[in-house]
Scaffold this active site. Structure first.
Site, PDB file in Angstrom:
ATOM      1  N   GLY A  49       0.771  -1.249   0.000  1.00 34.70           N
ATOM      2  CA  GLY A  49       0.000   0.000   0.000  1.00 34.70           C
ATOM      3  C   GLY A  49       0.795   1.287   0.000  1.00 34.70           C
ATOM      4  O   GLY A  49       0.335   2.304  -0.520  1.00 34.70           O
ATOM      5  N   ASP A 107      -4.384   1.666  10.918  1.00 41.72           N
ATOM      6  CA  ASP A 107      -5.792   1.453  11.258  1.00 41.72           C
ATOM      7  C   ASP A 107      -5.856   0.967  12.709  1.00 41.72           C
ATOM      8  O   ASP A 107      -5.845   1.768  13.632  1.00 41.72           O
ATOM      9  CB  ASP A 107      -6.360   0.448  10.248  1.00 41.72           C
ATOM     10  CG  ASP A 107      -7.849   0.180  10.426  1.00 41.72           C
ATOM     11  OD1 ASP A 107      -8.428   0.633  11.419  1.00 41.72           O
ATOM     12  OD2 ASP A 107      -8.439  -0.502   9.574  1.00 41.72           O
ATOM     13  N   LYS A 135      -6.340   6.129  11.416  1.00 42.91           N
ATOM     14  CA  LYS A 135      -7.720   6.083  11.925  1.00 42.91           C
ATOM     15  C   LYS A 135      -7.634   6.028  13.454  1.00 42.91           C
ATOM     16  O   LYS A 135      -7.499   4.949  14.028  1.00 42.91           O
ATOM     17  CB  LYS A 135      -8.430   4.839  11.399  1.00 42.91           C
ATOM     18  CG  LYS A 135      -8.675   4.852   9.886  1.00 42.91           C
ATOM     19  CD  LYS A 135      -9.388   3.579   9.471  1.00 42.91           C
ATOM     20  CE  LYS A 135      -9.614   3.499   7.987  1.00 42.91           C
ATOM     21  NZ  LYS A 135     -10.023   2.134   7.570  1.00 42.91           N
TER      22      LYS A 135
HETATM   23  P1  IMP Z   1      -3.711  -2.246  10.806  1.00 43.35           P
HETATM   24  O1  IMP Z   1      -2.832  -3.393  11.158  1.00 43.35           O
HETATM   25  O2  IMP Z   1      -5.117  -2.463  11.264  1.00 43.35           O
HETATM   26  O3  IMP Z   1      -3.156  -0.915  11.274  1.00 43.35           O
HETATM   27  O4  IMP Z   1      -3.836  -2.202   9.249  1.00 43.35           O
HETATM   28  C1  IMP Z   1      -2.791  -1.814   8.469  1.00 43.35           C
HETATM   29  C2  IMP Z   1      -2.943  -2.208   7.024  1.00 43.35           C
HETATM   30  O5  IMP Z   1      -4.280  -2.552   6.688  1.00 43.35           O
HETATM   31  C3  IMP Z   1      -2.589  -1.048   6.136  1.00 43.35           C
HETATM   32  O6  IMP Z   1      -1.231  -1.048   5.838  1.00 43.35           O
HETATM   33  C4  IMP Z   1      -3.441  -1.285   4.923  1.00 43.35           C
HETATM   34  O7  IMP Z   1      -2.778  -2.131   4.035  1.00 43.35           O
HETATM   35  C5  IMP Z   1      -4.657  -1.988   5.451  1.00 43.35           C
HETATM   36  N1  IMP Z   1      -5.784  -1.026   5.662  1.00 43.35           N
HETATM   37  C6  IMP Z   1      -6.224  -0.518   6.825  1.00 43.35           C
HETATM   38  N2  IMP Z   1      -7.260   0.314   6.647  1.00 43.35           N
HETATM   39  C7  IMP Z   1      -7.479   0.345   5.323  1.00 43.35           C
HETATM   40  C8  IMP Z   1      -8.420   1.064   4.492  1.00 43.35           C
HETATM   41  O8  IMP Z   1      -9.269   1.870   4.931  1.00 43.35           O
HETATM   42  N3  IMP Z   1      -8.300   0.833   3.147  1.00 43.35           N
HETATM   43  C9  IMP Z   1      -7.390  -0.022   2.613  1.00 43.35           C
HETATM   44  N4  IMP Z   1      -6.501  -0.698   3.351  1.00 43.35           N
HETATM   45  C10 IMP Z   1      -6.537  -0.520   4.693  1.00 43.35           C
END
Ligand code: IMP
Length: 178
Positions: A49, A107, A135
């Site tokens: 991403g 996130d 977020k």
């Molecule tokens: P986390 O481990 O929940 O912080 O998620 C991190 C990863 O999830 C990011 O690097 C993104 O690849 C994916 N991700 C989290 N939120 C979104 C979103 O709203 N759209 C697309 N990918 C997301």
């Protein structure tokens, strides 16, 4: 894609515009150029991403630096699977180095929590985090995000490198789910 974007079964609407993103990226790069001057930082870009954000950011980083890539994954569809896997690992000695982890979006932060622990075990001098999006609701401040473009509500977004099931990475603007 225009003001709305249909990807598979979901609709997205334009949310953050290219010019606003670029202005924030420029600000971040300026801060990094000051903070990291003389430290020859290693930027670790989290694939997939972050590829667009990292590319825009690092073109504006003018100090001596190195760039490496890792691939982590914890997402399937629009929800975190909670299982964090390091798919492509880091094969550099980072002991004593200044590290900046470059991520598209934080996130829940679970992906990075584990990765940051792994990095710290390798005894770098410091580890900073740069993210395009955060977020805060889902995140709850698990670690400092040192360089951030935007805090956004807890809604799924695509574009500017971010995908929905593999689609939607290819835009300069960021779209929010409708
Ligand atoms: P986390 O481990 O929940 O912080 O998620 C991190 C990863 O999830 C990011 O690097 C993104 O690849 C994916 N991700 C989290 N939120 C979104 C979103 O709203 N759209 C697309 N990918 C997301």
């Amino acid at each position: 894609m225009g003001d709305t974007w249909k990807l598979k079964d979901k609709s997205f609407e334009k949310y953050l515009l290219e010019e606003d993103i670029q202005a924030k990226v420029k600000e971040l790069a300026s801060r990094i150029n000051i903070d990291m001057a003389g430290k020859k930082p290693l930027f670790i870009v989290v694939l997939n991403g972050a590829f667009i954000f990292a590319s825009d950011l690092l073109k504006l980083v003018t100090i001596d630096c190195e760039i490496a890539f890792v691939k982590l994954s914890s997402y399937q569809g629009t929800h975190s699977s909670g299982v964090v896997q390091q798919i492509i690992g880091l094969d550099l000695d980072i002991k004593g180095r200044s590290i900046v982890v470059v991520e598209d979006i934080v996130d829940t932060g679970l992906t990075l929590v584990r990765f940051l622990e792994t990095l710290r075990e390798m005894e770098p001098a410091e580890v900073k985090v740069a993210a395009c999006l955060l977020k805060p609701e889902a995140f709850g401040g698990k670690f400092p995000v040192d360089y951030l473009c935007f805090s956004i509500p807890n809604k799924f977004v695509v574009g500017y490198g971010l995908d929905y099931d593999g689609l939607g990475r290819n835009s300069s603007d960021i779209y929010q789910i409708v």
